[in-house]
Write an enzyme that holds these catalytic residues in place. Structure first.
Site, PDB file in Angstrom:
ATOM      1  N   SER A 104       0.680  -1.172  -0.163  1.00  0.00           N
ATOM      2  CA  SER A 104       0.267   0.025   0.014  1.00  0.00           C
ATOM      3  C   SER A 104       1.133   1.251  -0.588  1.00  0.00           C
ATOM      4  O   SER A 104       1.955   1.472  -0.869  1.00  0.00           O
ATOM      5  CB  SER A 104      -1.055   0.114   1.258  1.00  0.00           C
ATOM      6  OG  SER A 104      -2.029   0.993   0.820  1.00  0.00           O
ATOM      7  N   ASP A 228      -9.666  -4.465  -5.914  1.00  0.00           N
ATOM      8  CA  ASP A 228      -9.344  -3.538  -4.525  1.00  0.00           C
ATOM      9  C   ASP A 228      -9.671  -2.397  -4.671  1.00  0.00           C
ATOM     10  O   ASP A 228      -9.344  -1.326  -5.076  1.00  0.00           O
ATOM     11  CB  ASP A 228      -7.581  -3.484  -4.757  1.00  0.00           C
ATOM     12  CG  ASP A 228      -6.823  -3.197  -3.941  1.00  0.00           C
ATOM     13  OD1 ASP A 228      -7.501  -2.474  -2.835  1.00  0.00           O
ATOM     14  OD2 ASP A 228      -5.874  -2.644  -3.766  1.00  0.00           O
ATOM     15  N   HIS A 256      -7.229  -4.991  -0.708  1.00  0.00           N
ATOM     16  CA  HIS A 256      -6.622  -4.585  -0.477  1.00  0.00           C
ATOM     17  C   HIS A 256      -5.404  -5.788   0.032  1.00  0.00           C
ATOM     18  O   HIS A 256      -4.207  -4.918  -0.316  1.00  0.00           O
ATOM     19  CB  HIS A 256      -6.407  -3.730  -0.241  1.00  0.00           C
ATOM     20  CG  HIS A 256      -5.568  -2.367   0.306  1.00  0.00           C
ATOM     21  ND1 HIS A 256      -5.002  -2.104  -1.388  1.00  0.00           N
ATOM     22  CD2 HIS A 256      -4.850  -1.554   0.632  1.00  0.00           C
ATOM     23  CE1 HIS A 256      -4.036  -1.298  -1.187  1.00  0.00           C
ATOM     24  NE2 HIS A 256      -3.963  -0.872   0.499  1.00  0.00           N
TER      25      HIS A 256
END
Lengths: 278, 388
Positions: A104, A228, A256
């Site tokens: 991320s 996602d 995610h």
């Protein structure tokens, strides 16, 4: 835990709650967690690498069991402050040829670090990366979110303020010698100081790291999830296009956090990539 | 039971007790897969959201939330469920069939899969409208408190700035000067410090003839010129009235003298005050710290004495207080004596009041100011009043 040679090293280790696992003399694999969590989120992925790699984990300052007192709004007002920490960890542990697995927002932190010290890293594994979460009307970039969405996230964090502050209280008052410590620590996963979570959210979701993509010369694996919300397909493609030395692998995993929901598939994708590029 | 949604509300078969508990519980019960897709939902949740059951089944729970909550759910809750197995009391909003946002609290527990069975997540959602209102107020109050804390900090800084600066010119005042310079005089004797005591000539005449606002304007103009003329490492302060002080570190006597001469030049240039061209001048006394024991007050006192001498020797000039003049009190007496003689012997016209030593003493030495010095009393003793 690491035994640090110097006081400076131990300060860094304590600040970022650096921990190690795996094979001490193996190649270094370092893990950088994303927004909303801490290093424990890698727990289900680690067994696939523990036999062969020296695993180095840490918490970003403000997350997990990092030193919250080290949280400086100026320093952590941009992702550069986090990249600086990551490089400091590498320096004090003298890590070389690091395979950096970053999830991320940490994917961008990893790229910033790799641009600064290209020789430090052998490969980057970018899990669900996004260089910019908000759409940019000026050049048609689709990040997936409007600024109002991000304001909504901040409001949502505010709504959780009381709940999180309550969740923090027992930890702050807990007695470290108490037998319930293990339970306490386990349930501390993803706990966060509400004010820091809010600031980190701002920094994460309103940042624009697109310029760093073109500067990075490191070999990168991009792991793209299906469905996602935070890093949609277009964003993964964008990252792939702008990272010269990148390979994109589409995972079956949805959501995610493929390293949590599908650790086996995620590990295999990483190992295949590493094997194909010795 | 949890894998099947159960019979719809109002079915004719008497419900099994547990099934009734599931469907008619006082909160929403849902079962989802690991990705959040709803596989079972109870009547309470169906009623509360206004959706038809088929609209909910197969839909992801997080898709019922506003985007901000979705981000939080994806980044925080799903990984926490995967790793830790549970989340509790997460504040979310559920957007109902009418598009209204409903505040809720969500707790969930993951049931690990076994064999071919995939894992599932049991979720309870209960309305938290009032609690949310209350929490919103709390958080708003917290934000307001944080902001007022910031404002308080700013106000404190501003107060400190006011306490250390002269409000007219913005220059440091006596306290500000001390704050800036005293750390430098650490007693090590390693820092040389030059102090220039500057007093405008005939300032009171300007004040009296043109008014106080013109006087203030003149003081501001002088302050600006001094600020511009003193290099960045120097300090310019306004001590009181028309008295300014310039200090520089790492400066020897010739450099201090050059600085004083430069300041005299700068002040001599005509200035426009309330539309009138005014030419002003100043008298400057210079003292350079020459030993480690000398305090800032000593240094200012020596510069003050030299300034008097500059006044006495015709104004518009500088005088240096030589380190050899070891006894400032004696020096002061001598200076005052000379002044007295000058006044008695007929200085050209009466001195402006501000320059009359007795008045100056009342003005400057009268209070318990930091430089109130023993030699102030001898000034009266030498009888200046009688002569003035």
């Amino acid at each position: 835990m690491v035994t640090a040679a110097t006081e400076a090293a131990s300060l860094v280790v304590r600040r970022n709650n650096v921990t190690e696992a795996g094979r001490a003399d193996g190649p270094v694999m370092m893990f950088a967690h994303g927004y909303g969590c801490d290093q424990d989120m890698w727990r289900r992925l680690l067994p696939y690498f523990a036999d062969d790699y020296r695993l180095v984990l840490f918490d970003h300052v403000g997350a997990g069991r990092s030193d919250v007192d080290a949280y400086d709004r100026g320093k952590y007002g941009t992702l550069d402050g986090y990249a600086e920490d990551l490089l400091e960890i590498c320096a004090v542990l003298d890590l070389k040829d690091v395979i950096l697995v970053a999830h991320s927002v940490s994917a961008m932190i990893a790229l910033i670090a790799a641009v600064r010290e290209p020789d430090r890293f052998a490969r980057l594994v970018l899990v669900a990366p996004s260089p910019r979460y908000t759409n940019d009307a000026a050049d048609g970039y689709v990040g997936g979110f409007s600024e109002e969405d991000i304001e909504g996230l901040l409001a949502s964090l505010d709504s959780n303020y009381v709940a999180w502050a309550e969740a923090l209280a027992p930890m702050a008052m807990g007695n470290p010698d108490a037998p319930e410590l293990a339970e306490e620590l386990r349930s501390s996963f993803c706990r966060t100081n509400p004010s820091i979570a809010r600031h980190f959210a701002r920094v994460t979701f309103l940042s624009d790291s697109r310029p760093v993509l073109d500067k990075a010369g490191c070999e990168c694996l991009i792991l793209q999830c299906s469905d996602d919300l935070l890093a949609p397909q277009e964003v993964g493609d964008y990252v792939h296009r702008h990272l010269e030395q990148s390979t994109l692998v589409q995972l079956q995993a949805t959501g995610h956090c493929p390293h949590v929901s599908a650790p086996g598939d995620t590990a295999r994708a990483i190992l295949n990539y590493l094997d194909s590029r010795p | 039971m949890t894998d099947a949604p159960g019979p719809p509300a109002g079915h004719d078969k008497p419900p099994d007790d547990f099934e009734a508990l599931f469907h008619q519980a006082p909160c929403g019960y849902l079962v989802t897969d690991d990705g959040g897709s709803i596989t079972a939902v109870n009547d309470t949740f169906v009623r509360w959201t206004g959706f038809a059951r088929p609209e909910l089944l197969g839909r992801r729970l997080q898709d019922l939330m506003p985007v901000g909550d979705q981000i939080l759910y994806s980044t925080h809750c799903i990984p926490q469920l995967g790793i830790n197995g549970s989340v509790s009391e997460i504040a979310v909003e559920i957007i109902d069939a009418g598009g209204e946002r409903r505040a809720a609290l969500l707790s969930a527990q993951r049931v690990p899969g076994s064999g071919q069975e995939p894992g599932s997540v049991r979720v309870i959602i209960f309305s938290a409208h009032e609690r949310r209102m209350f929490e919103k107020e709390l958080v708003a109050a917290l934000r307001a408190a944080e902001e007022s804390e910031v404002r308080r900090g700013q106000a404190e800084k501003e107060l400190q700035r006011l306490a250390l600066h002269d409000s007219l010119t913005g220059l440091p005042n006596r306290a500000g000067l001390r704050m800036a310079l005293e750390p430098l005089l650490d007693g090590s004797g390693k820092v040389t410090l030059a102090v220039l005591f500057l007093d405008l000539d005939h300032f009171k005449a300007v004040n009296d003839s043109l008014g106080h606002s013109a006087g203030d304007e003149l003081l501001m103009a002088v302050a600006d010129r001094l600020r511009a003329a003193v290099p960045g490492t120097g300090t310019v302060a306004r001590l009181s009235g028309d008295e300014f002080l310039v200090a520089r570190t790492a400066v020897d006597t010739p450099a201090a003298v050059a600085l004083a001469a430069g300041l005299l030049d700068v002040l001599r240039a005509p200035m426009q005050i309330e539309g009138l061209e005014i030419v002003t001048s100043a008298s400057i006394g210079i003292a350079v710290a020459d030993n480690a024991e000398e305090t800032l007050e000593d240094l200012i006192r020596r510069a003050d004495i030299a300034m008097y001498r500059a006044k006495e020797r015709g104004r518009g000039r500088w005088e240096l207080h030589e380190p050899a003049e070891t006894d400032p009190t004696v020096d002061r007496l001598r200076a005052l004596g000379e002044l007295r003689r000058g006044i008695r012997d007929g200085a050209p016209g009466p001195l402006p009041a501000a320059d009359r030593p007795a008045d100056r003493h009342r003005q400057r030495r009268g209070g318990p100011g930091p430089v109130a010095a023993p030699h102030a009393r001898p000034a009266a003793a030498v009888g200046i009043h009688h002569d003035g």
